[in-house]
Design a protein around this motif. Structure first.
Motif, mmCIF file in Angstrom:
data_model
loop_
_atom_site.group_PDB
_atom_site.id
_atom_site.type_symbol
_atom_site.label_atom_id
_atom_site.label_comp_id
_atom_site.label_asym_id
_atom_site.label_seq_id
_atom_site.Cartn_x
_atom_site.Cartn_y
_atom_site.Cartn_z
ATOM 1 N N ARG A 304 0.869 -1.167 0.000
ATOM 2 C CA ARG A 304 0.000 0.000 0.000
ATOM 3 C C ARG A 304 0.912 1.225 0.000
ATOM 4 O O ARG A 304 1.737 1.389 0.894
ATOM 5 N N CYS A 305 0.763 2.075 -0.988
ATOM 6 C CA CYS A 305 1.659 3.230 -1.138
ATOM 7 C C CYS A 305 0.846 4.512 -1.275
ATOM 8 O O CYS A 305 -0.267 4.510 -1.805
ATOM 9 N N LEU A 308 2.692 8.489 -4.675
ATOM 10 C CA LEU A 308 3.619 8.044 -5.716
ATOM 11 C C LEU A 308 3.641 9.063 -6.851
ATOM 12 O O LEU A 308 2.596 9.523 -7.316
ATOM 13 N N PHE A 313 5.614 5.233 -9.982
ATOM 14 C CA PHE A 313 4.631 4.223 -10.385
ATOM 15 C C PHE A 313 5.111 3.468 -11.624
ATOM 16 O O PHE A 313 5.012 2.237 -11.691
ATOM 17 N N LEU A 326 -2.947 1.881 -4.030
ATOM 18 C CA LEU A 326 -2.602 3.291 -3.868
ATOM 19 C C LEU A 326 -3.575 3.934 -2.892
ATOM 20 O O LEU A 326 -4.798 3.805 -3.034
ATOM 21 N N ALA A 329 -5.056 8.586 -3.475
ATOM 22 C CA ALA A 329 -5.052 9.066 -4.863
ATOM 23 C C ALA A 329 -6.355 9.747 -5.247
ATOM 24 O O ALA A 329 -6.384 10.558 -6.176
ATOM 25 N N GLU A 512 -9.466 3.572 -1.885
ATOM 26 C CA GLU A 512 -8.225 2.944 -2.334
ATOM 27 C C GLU A 512 -8.315 2.585 -3.810
ATOM 28 O O GLU A 512 -9.397 2.383 -4.364
#
Length: 552
Positions: A304-305, A308, A313, A326, A329, A512
């Motif tokens: 889980r980021c 980015l 990415f 992600l 976002a 997400e």
């Protein structure tokens, strides 16, 4: 109810939903033990804590602390190494987490159920985690002198689940003659007769399919007369992952040795034909690559980021073809706060939409999508999926072109993801999915890279790498013979290659975004009323579908 694990900086607890799988159950003829539902429910009833290192323990038979020797693998951090503390042939593993349960709830901690290990047994404990500001330890007791016991990195070393503190003392157990409950007696006797008749039939007419060798009444939650007396019978537990996993992702450590559990490898054998040799070569290459990738959780897991950049990415996920979740976002999208069923009904009203219907009565609902097209007013569609859960009615991406005009008013609530998507590409920018809890998309892979944006509700996604394709029984186009890899009634003896498939199971939460690279196998189940969007208009090339071979 919440179960919280507080972590200090540097703590990296390895905790996951407990697996129903056991090696000895897999190895049994026809995987027979999986027919015992109480076994698999017990196996998966809670969470398992995994060993932070590989290590060996040995005991000389004495009662002193120094009579136990623990040898951790090279590169193990000092605070993660098991130690001998109490004597009596025991060793201790420190759990990197401070657990909190609601008032009146304890935490049971013991070894993994129905899982034996030669020469050692787990000790169990019940901890009052609603008030205690203390960590707990997991302890094991060696039972064979001068015998080396080995634990691997990420092997399960503890099994935990909450239990209510006062209930056990409030229970009033008693013995009662069966005649006092004539209905129960009659049901038992009916079952006993039916079981005798079933076993006699099996002896006289041996079934060809392993699944036909057992009666399945309890498994299916049925009484002897085929009635289901309850509404919450469970054939599979769906225990949630711990949220905020990014807090405890293990960092790479130089020099750390990773020891994988042994896998039974098929013997090498000559292949007769040239075509057969080529297939065998591809399968060998895929399996070898996956086995090597599995050496590292950082190489094989899904991260889980947040925040980015486009370059991050592209370099770390899009170009390598690696899934990622992600976070943040779409934080600014109005849809996140607006899209309740009532809001959607009000915005679209009675406009006619196309959806997929009548799916429940078909096993080929995804293959035969055209025959499942239905039209109805949108407000009636919303009312039906709010009232009735399940997989019967679903507005899917396949209906997107037909619904573009009707659903256009919702576009104002959507934002953009400029780091990843090209809004000026000229492609249809989005495809919408709306459905109740229980909608299900069977196992398949796509011919493009996809971005799944979860707006309302949660979805469970089970994934497998493209390198697992030889084991996934790809029989038609992008589909597998196995629609649901987690079906508790799946007959593994009919699909023996499935036992070695490495699966990733994820839950994507509202807000997400999941990147599903081209070729990655996945199946998707809605855990709540759900609205998702999918996008394929990436800033980089995404035309793999053009070269996909078609069967002659």
């Amino acid at each position: 109810m919440e179960l919280t694990c507080y972590v200090f900086p540097g703590w990296e607890p390895r905790i996951r939903p407990a697996s129903p799988k056991r090696g000895w159950m897999d190895e049994a003829p026809e995987s027979y033990p999986y027919r015992c539902l109480p076994l698999t429910i017990a196996n998966s009833h809670g969470w398992e804590i995994l060993s932070p290192c590989g290590f060996e323990a040995e005991w000389n038979g004495g009662m002193a602390v120094e009579d136990v020797i623990v040898r951790a693998d090279p590169g193990t951090l000092a605070h993660e190494a098991p130690v001998a503390l109490f004597g009596l042939g025991t060793f201790t593993i420190h759990v990197q987490g401070l657990f909190r349960t609601p008032a009146g709830w304890n935490l049971f901690a013991g070894g993994p159920p129905n899982c034996t290990k030669d020469g050692v047994v787990p000790l169990a404990g019940i901890i009052e985690t609603d008030w205690a500001p203390y960590t707990f330890t997991m302890n094991w007791r060696l039972t064979r002198a001068n015998h080396v016991v080995r634990f691997d990195l990420d092997e399960s070393i503890a099994h935990i689940f909450p239990i209510e503190r006062s209930v056990i003392e409030d229970i009033a157990p008693r013995f009662v003659p069966i005649d006092e409950n004539p209905e129960l007696k009659a049901s038992f006797e009916a079952w006993s007769r039916s079981r005798d008749a079933f076993q006699r039939h099996v002896r006289e007419h041996p079934p060809k399919k392993p699944a036909d060798k057992w009666q399945k009444l309890y498994y299916r939650g049925l009484m002897p007369d085929e009635r289901c007396p309850i509404t919450d019978h469970q054939t599979k537990l769906r225990v949630r992952e711990f949220a905020n996993a990014a807090l405890v992702e293990p960092a790479p450590r130089a020099g750390r040795e990773v020891v994988l559990p042994e896998r039974s490898l098929p013997p090498m054998r000559p292949v007769a034909s040239e075509a057969g040799w080529k297939v065998a070569k591809y399968e060998w290459l895929f399996e070898t690559m996956e086995r090597q990738r599995a050496l590292s959780v950082n190489a094989s897991g899904v991260f889980r980021c947040a925040d980015l950049t486009a370059e991050d990415f592209l370099d770390n996920f899009y170009a390598p073809g690696r899934p990622v979740i992600l976070c943040g976002a779409i934080d600014g999208w109005p849809a996140l706060g607006k899209w309740t069923p009532d809001y959607l009904r009000e915005e679209i009203g009675s406009a006619t939409i196309e959806c997929q219907g009548g799916r429940r009565g078909s096993t080929r609902f995804e293959l035969d999508k055209d025959s499942h097209k239905r039209q109805m007013p949108f407000d009636r569609f919303i009312d039906q999926i709010v009232e009735v859960s399940g997989n019967d009615l679903y507005l899917t991406a396949y209906n997107s072109a037909s619904n573009a005009a009707a659903l256009a008013p919702l576009a104002a609530d959507l934002g953009s993801i400029p780091a990843l998507l090209d809004d000026a590409s000229g492609q249809d920018a989005s495809m919408m999915w709306i459905g109740p809890q229980g909608t299900f998309t069977p196992l398949h892979h796509d011919l493009t890279n996809n971005l799944i944006v979860q707006i309302v509700g949660r979805k469970r996604v089970v994934m497998a790498s493209p390198a697992e394709t030889p084991k996934l029984y790809n029989h038609l186009h992008v589909f597998s013979e196995i629609g649901n890899l987690t079906d508790p009634q799946l007959d593994l003896s009919a699909y023996p290659k499935l036992g070695d498939v490495r699966l990733l199971e994820l839950v994507i939460e509202p807000g997400e975004v999941l990147f599903v690279p081209i070729g990655w196998w996945h199946q998707v189940e809605a855990l709540d009323f759900s609205v998702s969007m999918t996008y394929t208009n990436f800033r980089w090339a995404n035309e793999g579908y053009r070269e996909h071979p078609e069967r002659g």
